[in-house]
Design an enzyme around this catalytic site. Structure first.
Site, short mmCIF file in Angstrom:
data_model
loop_
_atom_site.label_atom_id
_atom_site.label_comp_id
_atom_site.label_asym_id
_atom_site.label_seq_id
_atom_site.Cartn_x
_atom_site.Cartn_y
_atom_site.Cartn_z
N ARG A 35 -15.85 -2.97 -4.80
CA ARG A 35 -16.85 -2.55 -3.81
C ARG A 35 -18.06 -1.92 -4.49
O ARG A 35 -19.19 -2.03 -3.99
CB ARG A 35 -16.23 -1.60 -2.81
CG ARG A 35 -15.37 -2.32 -1.77
CD ARG A 35 -14.74 -1.39 -0.78
NE ARG A 35 -14.13 -2.13 0.31
CZ ARG A 35 -13.14 -1.68 1.06
NH1 ARG A 35 -12.65 -0.47 0.84
NH2 ARG A 35 -12.65 -2.42 2.04
N LYS A 200 1.56 -6.47 9.89
CA LYS A 200 1.79 -6.46 11.34
C LYS A 200 1.02 -7.55 12.06
O LYS A 200 -0.19 -7.67 11.93
CB LYS A 200 1.39 -5.10 11.92
CG LYS A 200 2.29 -3.95 11.46
CD LYS A 200 1.90 -2.66 12.17
CE LYS A 200 2.82 -1.52 11.79
NZ LYS A 200 2.46 -0.26 12.50
N GLY A 356 -10.03 -6.10 1.70
CA GLY A 356 -8.83 -5.29 1.73
C GLY A 356 -7.78 -5.70 0.73
O GLY A 356 -8.06 -5.91 -0.46
N GLY A 380 -11.50 -5.47 7.83
CA GLY A 380 -11.46 -5.11 9.23
C GLY A 380 -12.67 -5.60 9.99
O GLY A 380 -12.57 -6.12 11.11
#
Length: 402
Positions: A35, A200, A356, A380
């Protein structure tokens, strides 16, 4: 949205840049500087243009007060190394040190403020609290540049409210990210495959539902796959399972079949008796997972199947590893997927690694950023864009100047 070239001559102007410098740390050691390297071109471009650059960013999830382990001091040092020039560091965000160092900047110098989230106003839920902090930030500068793509889906003071107070533009990083996402959603070159992994399924239900109307194929791996396998009637042993989502996933499987979208699931998995690199593990078929074992990676047949399903694709978006890649026995599936993407990238396909854990995985496994079409800095934000949600940090940039 305006870009930095639309801001005119910035020499001598104080430019507040919202970057995403939320890097992983082991103590004070940065373990992945992706990043920082992605943010550097915008910062360097502004500095080279003679601007007095004030960079703001967050790190981790402090609770609105200073915490030493979340200090951006190590980031300031690494950012200076990447830029090839010293970065001044303020030990507060809008306090006396920040104000003094911002006022003392000379043309072409760069200042990094301390962690934005050391101030409760940054993430406050009320407009009034955010606006107060945003006003203090804005008072440091003449112009605002939004370049933290990883936070544009957040309605936070440094992302949303500051842009309403200062003349603003997008930085190079945000502009590139948005261009790539538009290519994924506006008439993508086909076949178009989306690969989703991670823990998830509930985190990605919205994007799965939206992509059923866009993608040609959905390849599912990671911990989330066991909810899909359960929806097909398979026993999954001690694997991660969101039992409350099984009926929802059944509905998606039925909808995909009706709409002609191919959903590709693993045919074998690596099953272990504990979540540990030292655990006893074996490759088993997905319909033969032992009751006392958990799936921690897709198996070799699945890796070959996924590679085959990607071989003819012209567009691929990948978000989420195929297994617990941090542990060597469960990294093969993620590595095989990355290799498949490298192969089709070399043949001209657009491949997007969705930030991520996926970005961390490809770097940890020895791949170079340039082997893929694009590595996003905001997993995200990418997912919410693909889900069709409004991103406040982009919406505000489309408004007129303050």
């Amino acid at each position: 949205m305006k870009t930095t070239t639309d801001l005119g001559d910035l020499r001598g102007k104080r430019v507040l840049v919202r970057s995403d410098l939320n890097v992983p740390l082991d103590g004070t050691t940065i373990t992945d500087d992706g990043r920082i390297r992605a943010s550097a071109p915008t910062i360097k471009g502004l500095a080279d243009a003679g601007a007095r650059v004030i960079v703001c960013a967050h790190l981790g999830r402090p609770k609105g007060a200073p915490e030493a382990k979340y200090s951006l001091a190590p980031v300031a040092k690494r950012l200076g190394e990447v830029l090839g020039s010293d970065v001044v560091f303020a030990d507060d965000t809008v306090g006396d040190d920040a104000k003094a160092k911002a006022a003392a900047l000379e043309d072409g110098q760069v200042l990094l403020l301390e962690n934005l989230r050391f101030n409760a106003g940054e993430t406050a839920k009320t407009d009034e609290e955010r606006a107060e902090f945003a006003g203090e930030l804005a008072s440091l500068a003449d112009v605002f540049v939004s370049d933290g793509f990883g936070v544009v889906h957040r309605k936070q003071a440094s992302v949303y409210d500051v842009a309403r107070l200062l003349p603003h533009a997008t930085g190079d990083l945000v502009s590139t990210e948005v261009d790539v996402l538009r290519r994924l959603t506006k008439d993508p070159e086909r076949p178009y495959a989306v690969v989703l992994g991670g823990a998830k399924v509930s985190d990605k239900l919205g994007v799965i539902g939206n992509l059923l109307g866009t993608a040609d194929r959905l390849l599912i791996g990671g911990g989330m796959v066991f909810t899909f396998l359960a929806a097909q009637g398979h026993e999954v042993g001690k694997s991660l399972l969101e039992s409350d989502q099984v009926d929802t996933v059944k509905g998606y499987l039925e909808r995909a079949e009706r709409e002609g979208v191919e959903i590709v699931l693993p045919v074998d998995v690596v099953a272990a008796d504990a979540f540990s690199a030292d655990a006893d593990h074996e490759v088993v078929a997905v319909d033969a997972i032992p009751a006392d074992r958990m799936g921690l990676d897709i198996g070799p047949e699945s890796s070959a199947l996924f590679a085959d399903k990607l071989a003819d694709c012209r567009t691929v978006f990948w978000n989420g590893p195929m297994g617990a890649f941090e542990m060597e026995p469960y990294a093969a599936g993620t590595k095989a997927l990355a290799e498949a993407l490298v192969d089709i990238t070399a043949r001209g396909a657009l491949t997007v690694v969705g930030g991520g854990d996926s970005a961390a995985a490809v770097r940890q496994l020895g791949f170079r950023d340039e082997q893929f079409g694009h590595i996003s800095t905001g997993g995200g934000a990418s997912l919410e864009y693909l889900e069709g949600k409004e991103l406040p940090g982009l919406t505000v940039l489309e408004e007129g100047d303050a």
